[in-house]
Each structure stands twice: as structure tokens, then as C-alpha cells.
Design a protein around this motif. Structure first.
Motif, PDB file in Angstrom:
ATOM      1  N   ALA A 148       0.835  -1.206   0.000  1.00  0.00           N
ATOM      2  CA  ALA A 148       0.000   0.000   0.000  1.00  0.00           C
ATOM      3  C   ALA A 148       0.869   1.254   0.000  1.00  0.00           C
ATOM      4  N   TYR A 149       1.922   1.253   0.801  1.00  0.00           N
ATOM      5  CA  TYR A 149       2.820   2.404   0.858  1.00  0.00           C
ATOM      6  C   TYR A 149       3.488   2.627  -0.505  1.00  0.00           C
ATOM      7  N   ALA A 150       3.871   1.529  -1.164  1.00  0.00           N
ATOM      8  CA  ALA A 150       4.472   1.645  -2.498  1.00  0.00           C
ATOM      9  C   ALA A 150       3.481   2.261  -3.480  1.00  0.00           C
ATOM     10  N   ARG A 151       2.221   1.853  -3.398  1.00  0.00           N
ATOM     11  CA  ARG A 151       1.190   2.447  -4.253  1.00  0.00           C
ATOM     12  C   ARG A 151       1.065   3.945  -3.966  1.00  0.00           C
ATOM     13  N   PHE A 152       1.110   4.301  -2.686  1.00  0.00           N
ATOM     14  CA  PHE A 152       1.028   5.699  -2.291  1.00  0.00           C
ATOM     15  C   PHE A 152       2.197   6.488  -2.884  1.00  0.00           C
ATOM     16  N   GLN A 153       3.393   5.921  -2.823  1.00  0.00           N
ATOM     17  CA  GLN A 153       4.577   6.592  -3.367  1.00  0.00           C
ATOM     18  C   GLN A 153       4.461   6.810  -4.871  1.00  0.00           C
ATOM     19  N   LEU A 154       3.756   5.894  -5.547  1.00  0.00           N
ATOM     20  CA  LEU A 154       3.553   6.022  -6.994  1.00  0.00           C
ATOM     21  C   LEU A 154       2.302   6.849  -7.324  1.00  0.00           C
ATOM     22  N   LYS A 155       1.708   7.429  -6.272  1.00  0.00           N
ATOM     23  CA  LYS A 155       0.517   8.280  -6.411  1.00  0.00           C
ATOM     24  C   LYS A 155      -0.688   7.519  -6.964  1.00  0.00           C
ATOM     25  N   LEU A 156      -0.756   6.236  -6.644  1.00  0.00           N
ATOM     26  CA  LEU A 156      -1.898   5.395  -7.021  1.00  0.00           C
ATOM     27  C   LEU A 156      -2.874   5.376  -5.846  1.00  0.00           C
ATOM     28  N   TYR A 157      -3.432   6.532  -5.558  1.00  0.00           N
ATOM     29  CA  TYR A 157      -4.226   6.709  -4.336  1.00  0.00           C
ATOM     30  C   TYR A 157      -5.461   5.819  -4.267  1.00  0.00           C
TER      31      TYR A 157
END
Length: 189
Positions: A148-157
Motif C-alpha cells: 500500500a505504501y508503495a502504491r502511495f509513493q507512486l501516487k496510485l491513491y
């Protein structure tokens, strides 16, 4: 030697295993002794000496679970070779034959290494594999949060929100629950 190892007296077990292997290098139980020696080195924090033994045991596949030997080898690599070498070993361990719990452990370790490397795309892939392999298992909370954090870093909110929402029952009552709640809140902004 085994009795010393079982009592976690690794420093005392090491010379006993070495003496046995020196005297009987081709004995039917020699690989078992190498396994005990590798685990004793590992348990005593001597990863440099454990590494070649785990590598040989993983290659030969004669003792223990091959995936488990590779996970231990990867942990040695974390200590002595760094993240890049550990990533390669955990990736291989995750796809090798062996018990599912050891392969899942390798997937979780792979997720953790990729997370530390800030390799966000591959963190997501590894985390999703952990979550698919054992959706409610003990490794899922941490790996799922890292995904989830990786998705957040890629702006995949939206994907971050979906992952954290599905993870909520798994992390309930754990330290990850608080981190997940904060990340979930940040994902709505």
C-alpha cells in the motif's frame, strides 16, 4: 553437537560439528552436520561462515527444505552482501520447490527488501503475491502495508485505499493498524 545446538549453545556446538566433519567428511550424516554447523554459525551471528554452508545445502537439496535453506542464505546476504544480493536470493527462494510457508517467508522478505530499496513497482508485485498466497497469514499485514505504501509513493491513491481497506481486518490490533490508518487518511488528500 545437536544437543548443544538444541540448547542454543551455538559457540559450543560449532567445534563439535567441525570435529565430526573433519573426522567423517563423507559420513551418511555429514550433510546433517553441515546443516547443524550452518545453523550454529547463523545463530551465533557468524553469517560469513554460515553463508557458504547454506549455499551448498540449498544447491544440493539433501537436507532440510530447499526454500528454507535459501531464505536463511538470503538472510546471510542481508547481513554481509547487502540488499541487492539478498533480493536475488529471496526472489529465487520464492519460486523454488519447498514448503509453502518457506516460500511465503521468502516472498515477504523479498517485499521487505524491495521496500527498503524504494523499488515501488516491484514492492507492489511482491506484496500482492504474499497477500494472494496467504490472505490472513502472519506475514500479510506487513507485506500488505508495504504494498500500500508503495502504491502511495507512486501516487496510485485509489489503489492504496483499496489495499488498505482490504487489509484492515488483518492488521486490526497490531502496530501496523495505526500506520495503515494514517496512510489511509493521507490517501484521501
Amino acid at each position: 553437537a545437536n544437543a548443544l545446538y538444541n540448547r542454543k549453545l551455538y559457540s559450543a556446538a560449532i567445534p563439535e560439528y567441525q570435529a565430526f566433519l573433519s573426522q567423517y567428511p563423507n559420513h551418511a550424516k555429514a550433510d546433517n552436520a553441515r546443516h547443524g554447523l550452518a545453523l550454529s554459525f547463523f545463530g551465533s551471528g557468524n553469517y560469513q561462515q554460515a553463508e557458504p554452508l547454506f549455499k551448498a545445502l540449498a544447491t544440493s537439496g539433501t537436507v532440510g527444505d530447499k526454500a528454507q535453506m535459501m531464505v536463511l542464505l538470503g538472510q546471510c546476504h542481508l547481513k554481509i552482501s547487502g540488499l541487492a544480493q539478498a533480493e536475488k536470493t529471496f526472489a529465487a527462494a520464492a519460486t523454488t520447490e519447498g514448503k509453502p510457508e518457506f516460500r511465503n517467508n521468502a516472498l515477504a522478505m523479498l517485499t521487505d527488501v524491495r521496500y527498503q530499496l524504494h523499488d515501488w513497482t516491484n514492492t507492489i508485485i511482491a506484496a500482492d503475491n504474499v497477500m494472494r498466497a496467504d490472505p490472513t497469514g502472519p506475514l500479510t499485514g506487513r507485506a500488505g502495508y508495504q504494498g500500500a505504501y508503495a502504491r502511495f509513493q507512486l501516487k496510485l491513491y485509489p489503489d492504496t485505499i483499496t489495499t488498505l481497506t482490504s487489509l484492515a481486518p488483518v492488521v486490526k490490533g497490531t502496530p501496523i493498524q495505526t500506520k495503515a490508518a494514517f496512510l489511509l487518511g493521507e490517501s484521501y488528500f
